[in-house]
Motif scaffolding. Structure first.
Motif, PDB file in Angstrom:
ATOM      1  N   GLY A   1      82.421  32.656  45.847  1.00 49.69           N
ATOM      2  CA  GLY A   1      82.906  33.489  44.756  1.00 49.69           C
ATOM      3  C   GLY A   1      82.576  32.896  43.409  1.00 49.69           C
ATOM      4  O   GLY A   1      82.088  31.761  43.292  1.00 49.69           O
ATOM      5  N   VAL A   2      82.863  33.670  42.365  1.00 47.92           N
ATOM      6  CA  VAL A   2      82.680  33.227  40.980  1.00 47.92           C
ATOM      7  C   VAL A   2      84.063  32.998  40.380  1.00 47.92           C
ATOM      8  O   VAL A   2      85.050  33.622  40.797  1.00 47.92           O
TER       9      VAL A   2
ATOM     10  N   ALA B   1      76.204  21.312  31.974  1.00 44.81           N
ATOM     11  CA  ALA B   1      75.631  22.065  33.087  1.00 44.81           C
ATOM     12  C   ALA B   1      75.547  21.110  34.274  1.00 44.81           C
ATOM     13  O   ALA B   1      74.788  20.142  34.235  1.00 44.81           O
ATOM     14  N   SER B   2      76.321  21.362  35.305  1.00 45.68           N
ATOM     15  CA  SER B   2      76.438  20.388  36.380  1.00 45.68           C
ATOM     16  C   SER B   2      76.481  21.046  37.738  1.00 45.68           C
ATOM     17  O   SER B   2      76.775  22.241  37.873  1.00 45.68           O
ATOM     18  N   LEU B   3      76.210  20.215  38.739  1.00 46.19           N
ATOM     19  CA  LEU B   3      76.283  20.601  40.138  1.00 46.19           C
ATOM     20  C   LEU B   3      77.138  19.580  40.850  1.00 46.19           C
ATOM     21  O   LEU B   3      76.935  18.365  40.667  1.00 46.19           O
ATOM     22  N   SER B   4      78.078  20.033  41.663  1.00 40.76           N
ATOM     23  CA  SER B   4      78.969  19.115  42.390  1.00 40.76           C
ATOM     24  C   SER B   4      78.990  19.489  43.858  1.00 40.76           C
ATOM     25  O   SER B   4      78.746  20.627  44.243  1.00 40.76           O
TER      26      SER B   4
ATOM     27  N   THR C   1      82.197  21.688  50.279  1.00 38.94           N
ATOM     28  CA  THR C   1      82.509  22.394  49.039  1.00 38.94           C
ATOM     29  C   THR C   1      81.456  22.049  47.991  1.00 38.94           C
ATOM     30  O   THR C   1      81.058  20.893  47.851  1.00 38.94           O
ATOM     31  N   TRP C   2      81.043  23.023  47.252  1.00 39.83           N
ATOM     32  CA  TRP C   2      80.029  22.803  46.220  1.00 39.83           C
ATOM     33  C   TRP C   2      80.254  23.803  45.076  1.00 39.83           C
ATOM     34  O   TRP C   2      80.856  24.855  45.254  1.00 39.83           O
ATOM     35  N   ARG C   3      79.726  23.417  43.900  1.00 37.79           N
ATOM     36  CA  ARG C   3      79.850  24.259  42.709  1.00 37.79           C
ATOM     37  C   ARG C   3      78.633  24.112  41.809  1.00 37.79           C
ATOM     38  O   ARG C   3      78.066  23.028  41.686  1.00 37.79           O
ATOM     39  N   LEU C   4      78.324  25.212  41.175  1.00 41.83           N
ATOM     40  CA  LEU C   4      77.324  25.248  40.105  1.00 41.83           C
ATOM     41  C   LEU C   4      78.016  25.857  38.894  1.00 41.83           C
ATOM     42  O   LEU C   4      78.440  27.019  38.940  1.00 41.83           O
ATOM     43  N   GLU C   5      78.147  25.079  37.809  1.00 46.93           N
ATOM     44  CA  GLU C   5      79.002  25.531  36.723  1.00 46.93           C
ATOM     45  C   GLU C   5      78.411  25.222  35.357  1.00 46.93           C
ATOM     46  O   GLU C   5      77.533  24.356  35.202  1.00 46.93           O
ATOM     47  N   LEU C   6      78.936  25.953  34.375  1.00 48.28           N
ATOM     48  CA  LEU C   6      78.595  25.753  32.969  1.00 48.28           C
ATOM     49  C   LEU C   6      79.906  25.641  32.208  1.00 48.28           C
ATOM     50  O   LEU C   6      80.684  26.605  32.136  1.00 48.28           O
TER      51      LEU C   6
ATOM     52  N   VAL D   1      82.617  28.885  33.207  1.00 53.98           N
ATOM     53  CA  VAL D   1      82.478  29.724  34.396  1.00 53.98           C
ATOM     54  C   VAL D   1      81.619  28.982  35.413  1.00 53.98           C
ATOM     55  O   VAL D   1      80.934  27.992  35.079  1.00 53.98           O
ATOM     56  N   GLY D   2      81.652  29.484  36.658  1.00 53.41           N
ATOM     57  CA  GLY D   2      80.854  28.838  37.682  1.00 53.41           C
ATOM     58  C   GLY D   2      80.803  29.623  38.974  1.00 53.41           C
ATOM     59  O   GLY D   2      81.451  30.664  39.135  1.00 53.41           O
ATOM     60  N   LEU D   3      80.032  29.104  39.908  1.00 53.78           N
ATOM     61  CA  LEU D   3      79.877  29.650  41.264  1.00 53.78           C
ATOM     62  C   LEU D   3      80.383  28.611  42.249  1.00 53.78           C
ATOM     63  O   LEU D   3      79.969  27.445  42.188  1.00 53.78           O
ATOM     64  N   ARG D   4      81.248  29.021  43.159  1.00 56.34           N
ATOM     65  CA  ARG D   4      81.897  28.090  44.086  1.00 56.34           C
ATOM     66  C   ARG D   4      81.667  28.526  45.528  1.00 56.34           C
ATOM     67  O   ARG D   4      81.713  29.713  45.843  1.00 56.34           O
ATOM     68  N   GLY D   5      81.453  27.535  46.400  1.00 56.79           N
ATOM     69  CA  GLY D   5      81.283  27.806  47.827  1.00 56.79           C
ATOM     70  C   GLY D   5      82.017  26.789  48.671  1.00 56.79           C
ATOM     71  O   GLY D   5      82.188  25.631  48.276  1.00 56.79           O
ATOM     72  N   ARG D   6      82.460  27.227  49.853  1.00 58.92           N
ATOM     73  CA  ARG D   6      83.147  26.360  50.820  1.00 58.92           C
ATOM     74  C   ARG D   6      82.553  26.635  52.199  1.00 58.92           C
ATOM     75  O   ARG D   6      83.096  27.409  52.980  1.00 58.92           O
TER      76      ARG D   6
END
Length: 281
Positions: A202-203, A273-276, A255-260, A238-243
């Motif tokens: 989800g976002v 601007a990061s990736l976790s 779990t991972w995220r791409l966010e600003l 805001v960002g994009l999140r996944g599990r």
């Protein structure tokens, strides 16, 4: 020698037995014995009684037909309480407070640990549009506190981040060198919109606050002068999140995220601007 006449009584006895036996041989085949109750019942009604007729107790005969207990049908046996089913069928079902089981049937604890890395665009005193890009790294702890609210729509939509980030910057000349280190610590809740019901992706939008600890060291001709301080911090983005599920038999997830993200410190703004990525339970 005189001859004696034989006796005639055996002959008469045999003839008598044959005479009595003839009516018995003429009788028809054996029939079941009829009791008096069986003979009187058909004569009263003129027909045989039904086979499956239930026995009428005295109390049932006195009560009207509408108040007598109904026999359970095959349709009613599909429900735990047939009376509830019949009330719902007639539109008489009342509103009830049912116990929600959202917390009990969810095996996830909603806790995750992630490491993050990316680029931090530091606000530049030289007036650059995007700022000075510097590598940044850190980590965060995530807690999905929405699972405590016992609400299905908010169960996975609300969560909270405790985040730490570090950025270092060094610039100057051979005579004057400036070294700056910034430590970002923030606590920010988020609201997520998943891609459909039960989706693991989800976002989200996030707003929070914290502090930034800044340590500056100015070196002039070999002489070092340190300056440090703490400023309040506002975080939003805001960002994009996944599990992603790692195992079908356990709650372990990737779990991972791409966010600003944007960090407001004083009158300056830093953009991240990061990736976790990490592990969730």
């Amino acid at each position: 020698m005189t001859t004696r006449a034989p006796s005639t009584w055996p002959l008469f006895s045999l003839l008598g037995c044959l005479a009595l036996a003839s009516p018995a041989l003429a009788q028809g085949p054996d029939e079941p014995y009829r009791y008096p109750d069986d003979e009187e019942e058909p004569s009263r009604t003129g027909r045989a009684p039904p086979e499956d007729k239930p026995y009428a107790y005295p109390d049932d005969e006195d009560r009207p037909e509408s108040s007598r207990p109904r026999r359970r049908s095959a349709r009613d046996s599909e429900y735990k309480d047939p009376d509830d089913f019949r009330r719902a069928e007639r539109g008489e079902e009342e509103e009830k407070d049912f116990e929600r089981m959202a917390r009990l049937d969810d095996p996830n604890t909603g806790i995750a640990f992630e490491v993050l890395g990316g680029v931090m665009l530091l606000s530049s005193p030289r007036g650059q549009l995007l700022g000075d890009p510097q590598p940044a790294f850190g980590g965060r702890f995530t807690w999905e506190y929405g699972r405590l609210l016992n609400s299905e729509p908010l169960r996975e939509a609300l969560w909270l981040d405790a985040r730490y980030g570090f950025v270092g910057q060094r610039d100057g000349t051979a005579l004057v060198v400036g070294d700056v280190q910034r430590h970002y610590v923030s606590l920010a809740p988020a609201y997520e919109l998943t891609f459909g019901e039960g989706s693991d992706y989800g976002v989200y939008a996030q707003v929070g606050g914290g502090i930034v600890y800044e340590l500056s060291r100015l070196e002039v001709g070999g002489k070092l002068t340190p300056v440090e301080g703490i400023k309040p911090l506002i975080q939003y983005g805001v960002g994009l999140r996944g599990r992603t599920r790692l195992s079908a038999t356990s709650n372990l997830r990737l779990t991972w995220r791409l966010e600003l993200m944007r960090f407001r410190r004083g009158y300056q703004d830093d953009t991240s601007a990061s990736l976790s990525a990490g592990i969730g339970f």
